[in-house]
Write a protein that holds these residues in place. Structure first.
Motif, PDB file in Angstrom:
ATOM      1  N   PHE A 287       0.849  -1.190   0.000  1.00 30.16           N
ATOM      2  CA  PHE A 287       0.000   0.000   0.000  1.00 30.16           C
ATOM      3  C   PHE A 287       0.885   1.240   0.000  1.00 30.16           C
ATOM      4  CE2 PHE A 287       0.207  -2.533   3.830  1.00 30.16           C
ATOM      5  CZ  PHE A 287       1.052  -1.775   4.638  1.00 30.16           C
ATOM      6  N   GLN A 288       0.299   2.361  -0.405  1.00 32.07           N
ATOM      7  CA  GLN A 288       0.986   3.646  -0.331  1.00 32.07           C
ATOM      8  C   GLN A 288       0.992   4.147   1.116  1.00 32.07           C
ATOM      9  OE1 GLN A 288      -0.023   6.692  -3.230  1.00 32.07           O
ATOM     10  NE2 GLN A 288      -1.082   5.188  -4.497  1.00 32.07           N
ATOM     11  N   THR A 289       2.121   4.690   1.549  1.00 26.68           N
ATOM     12  CA  THR A 289       2.252   5.239   2.898  1.00 26.68           C
ATOM     13  C   THR A 289       2.694   6.695   2.813  1.00 26.68           C
ATOM     14  OG1 THR A 289       2.809   3.088   3.863  1.00 26.68           O
ATOM     15  CG2 THR A 289       3.460   5.046   5.099  1.00 26.68           C
ATOM     16  N   GLY A 290       1.942   7.603   3.428  1.00 31.36           N
ATOM     17  CA  GLY A 290       2.245   9.022   3.382  1.00 31.36           C
ATOM     18  C   GLY A 290       1.934   9.612   2.019  1.00 31.36           C
ATOM     19  N   ARG A 291       0.652   9.642   1.665  1.00 31.16           N
ATOM     20  CA  ARG A 291       0.223  10.092   0.340  1.00 31.16           C
ATOM     21  C   ARG A 291       0.658  11.540   0.082  1.00 31.16           C
ATOM     22  NH1 ARG A 291      -1.056   8.664  -4.904  1.00 31.16           N
ATOM     23  NH2 ARG A 291      -1.618  10.645  -5.853  1.00 31.16           N
ATOM     24  N   ILE A 292       1.238  11.765  -1.087  1.00 31.76           N
ATOM     25  CA  ILE A 292       1.654  13.089  -1.533  1.00 31.76           C
ATOM     26  C   ILE A 292       0.625  13.595  -2.533  1.00 31.76           C
ATOM     27  CG2 ILE A 292       3.467  14.367  -2.739  1.00 31.76           C
ATOM     28  CD1 ILE A 292       5.432  12.178  -1.688  1.00 31.76           C
ATOM     29  N   ALA A 293       0.114  14.800  -2.353  1.00 33.96           N
ATOM     30  CA  ALA A 293      -1.028  15.268  -3.139  1.00 33.96           C
ATOM     31  C   ALA A 293      -0.778  15.251  -4.647  1.00 33.96           C
ATOM     32  CB  ALA A 293      -1.455  16.653  -2.665  1.00 33.96           C
ATOM     33  N   PRO A 294       0.350  15.773  -5.177  1.00 37.16           N
ATOM     34  CA  PRO A 294       0.518  15.760  -6.636  1.00 37.16           C
ATOM     35  C   PRO A 294       0.694  14.371  -7.217  1.00 37.16           C
ATOM     36  CG  PRO A 294       1.955  17.398  -5.617  1.00 37.16           C
ATOM     37  CD  PRO A 294       1.438  16.525  -4.524  1.00 37.16           C
ATOM     38  N   GLY A 295       1.151  13.415  -6.398  1.00 37.74           N
ATOM     39  CA  GLY A 295       1.328  12.071  -6.915  1.00 37.74           C
ATOM     40  C   GLY A 295       2.217  11.218  -6.040  1.00 37.74           C
TER      41      GLY A 295
END
Length: 524
Positions: A90-98
């Protein structure tokens, strides 16, 4: 047993001890959900409490604080089972632009009772040992021939050339992960990768692994690559026989070694078909896509990131199921059902059928499905399980939408379906991190079987603490597949129209500022 969850340093393995299994009997399991959940799923609470009930087990949460990630968030999980082992990513620490600060993993070697978790090394600067600014789109596969677990992900960088896909390997059962190898290291741009391996010992291509992605710098042209050595090296990027543009392909391998890839194919700037392409020669060549169906899509409310991407699974004799969100059975395309089509050869597909989670007159909107099929079952005896997100009221906005995770199953290949199970209480959209395509729980979730028991993996958000999020990865406990009790059928359903809201192409993941890209590369 009380649940204990200790967060270690980024990249360090920690343990999760699951609570005792909760008996979620399909006819009465709503009692295991939080008290804030309405008895009637058609009417959500206006002030939801904690959406996490005793039926859920936390398997990972975000320990990072480094910018520009939105912490604490984990989104977009996928999971695969083999023997008594479950591996999720899974993605950890989502960054808004991508992308995200790093890709997390969680592994259980005792059928979901206890979990270890950590974060992939050698991938991102946020984790500390990798070169890339961020990573996205994690997908898990298991190569039974070579005994290798794999996590494919999409690396992102504002300044570096990145491969189409980064492939992280584990040779010790999903506990220790190696630095990634590159799949097509000279790719100009890529998006929405997926991976699977041929685990059928009788297959002529046993041990082949297949990665799919699309080239977002060239109208989302579809490519495939094949590995025959446990993911150490990868063959050339190979397009379909008639080059096609699409997104979200999920390769599935039949017992005879044929590979079928359900995928959303773009037919214009605003419309798409559900389609599939295949290979009968171990990935040396790929057919042109064939159309399963048009897509009739209701844009989900509240600015949530969602769309009619396929979720695919295969039964024990090779029948492929493709599930997506679709509004053809709803008056005026007012809300989405989850629908499916099946095929034994990837060319001829069954009529689109609705999964009868609720009546077609309801206000419920269903999206982001994750289908799983017990590989020891097939045909009219196939055990099918589905996790999904939903709004009780389709006509809502970012302030009023209540978001839930649901579960439904069939013990007879889709002839009838159990009563749906609400897995969570209500979540508010304000609890979700942002992304380039809207508020995010993920583009996909997942369901996998161990010894006949379905296990889902999904993101659950709780109330923010000031500017800090609280979105983590959970699995449900004690789910069953049964034809007993109340059963639902879609036999009386009929298609009402040929309508669709505009289907927009997903904006690809972007590198981080200052976006200093090589001239030949597009924004990801």
């Amino acid at each position: 047993m009380r649940e204990h969850f200790h967060l270690g340093l980024p990249g360090r393995v920690v343990l999760v001890f699951a609570p005792a299994l909760v008996a979620l009997v399909l006819a009465s399991c709503s009692g295991s959900s939080p008290s804030s959940m309405p008895a009637n799923p058609g009417g959500g609470p206006t002030t939801p409490g904690n959406p996490v009930g005793s039926n859920l087990t936390l398997i990972s949460s975000d320990p990072y604080s480094v910018g520009p990630g939105q912490h604490a968030t984990e989104v977009e999980p996928h999971m695969v089972a083999n023997g008594s082992t479950l591996v999720a990513a899974f993605q950890t620490g989502r960054i808004a632009p991508g992308g995200s600060t790093d890709i997390g993993w969680a592994t259980s070697t005792d059928a979901g009772k206890t979990w270890s978790h950590g974060f992939l090394p050698g991938l991102t600067t946020g984790e500390g040992s990798g070169p890339y600014d961020a990573a996205s789109d994690p997908v898990v596969a298991y190569d039974a021939k070579h005994g290798v677990w794999m996590i494919a992900s999409l690396p992102l960088s504002a300044t570096l050339q990145v491969p189409a896909v980064a492939l992280s390997r584990s040779t010790d059962g999903g506990i220790t992960w190696q630095n990634p190898v590159s799949v097509d290291p000279t790719a100009p741009s890529s998006d929405k990768n997926w991976i699977t391996c041929d685990g059928w010992s009788s297959s002529p291509h046993y041990g082949n692994c297949y990665v799919e992605w699309d080239d977002s710098s060239n109208s989302d042209e579809i490519f495939m690559s094949t590995s025959a050595d446990g993911g150490l090296t990868w063959g050339p990027a190979t397009p379909t026989a008639t080059p096609a543009d699409g997104i979200g392909g999920q390769p599935l391998v039949q017992p005879n070694g044929n590979v079928i890839v359900p995928i959303e194919i773009f037919i214009s700037q605003t419309a798409a078909n559900m389609s599939a392409f295949s290979s009968t020669d171990g990935g040396a060549t790929w057919s042109a896509p064939v159309t399963l169906s048009n897509i009739q899509f209701h844009a989900d409310a509240g600015g949530i990131r969602s769309g009619p991407l396929p979720s695919g699974a295969i039964d024990g004799t090779g029948t492929v199921w493709t599930v997506w969100e679709d509004c053809r059975f709803r008056s005026n395309c007012s809300t989405n059902d989850l629908v499916y089509s099946t095929s034994s050869d990837g060319v001829n597909w069954s009529a689109v059928t609705r999964i009868p989670i609720d009546d077609v007159s309801s206000t419920v909107d269903h999206f982001i499905p994750g289908i799983g099929i017990d590989p020891t079952t097939s045909g009219t005896g196939a055990h099918v399980a589905l996790h999904y997100y939903y709004y009780p009221q389709s006509a809502c906005d970012v302030l009023s939408c209540n978001l839930y995770v649901g579960y439904i199953s069939s013990a007879n290949g889709g002839s009838t379906w159990s009563s749906p199970v609400p897995m969570t209480g209500a979540m508010l959209l304000s609890w979700l991190p942002n992304s380039q395509n809207g508020l995010m729980v993920g583009d996909y979730i997942s369901t996998a079987f161990i010894n006949g028991v379905p296990h889902g993996v999904f993101a659950v958000a709780q109330a923010n603490a000031g500017t800090t999020f609280s979105e983590a990865i959970y699995t449900g406990q004690g789910l069953t597949i049964s034809a007993a009790g109340s059963q639902r059928s879609a036999k009386a359903d009929r298609v009402l129209h040929n309508l669709s809201d505009r289907i927009e192409k997903e904006a690809p993941e972007k590198g981080l500022p200052p976006l200093r890209r090589r001239a030949r590369r597009s924004a990801k």
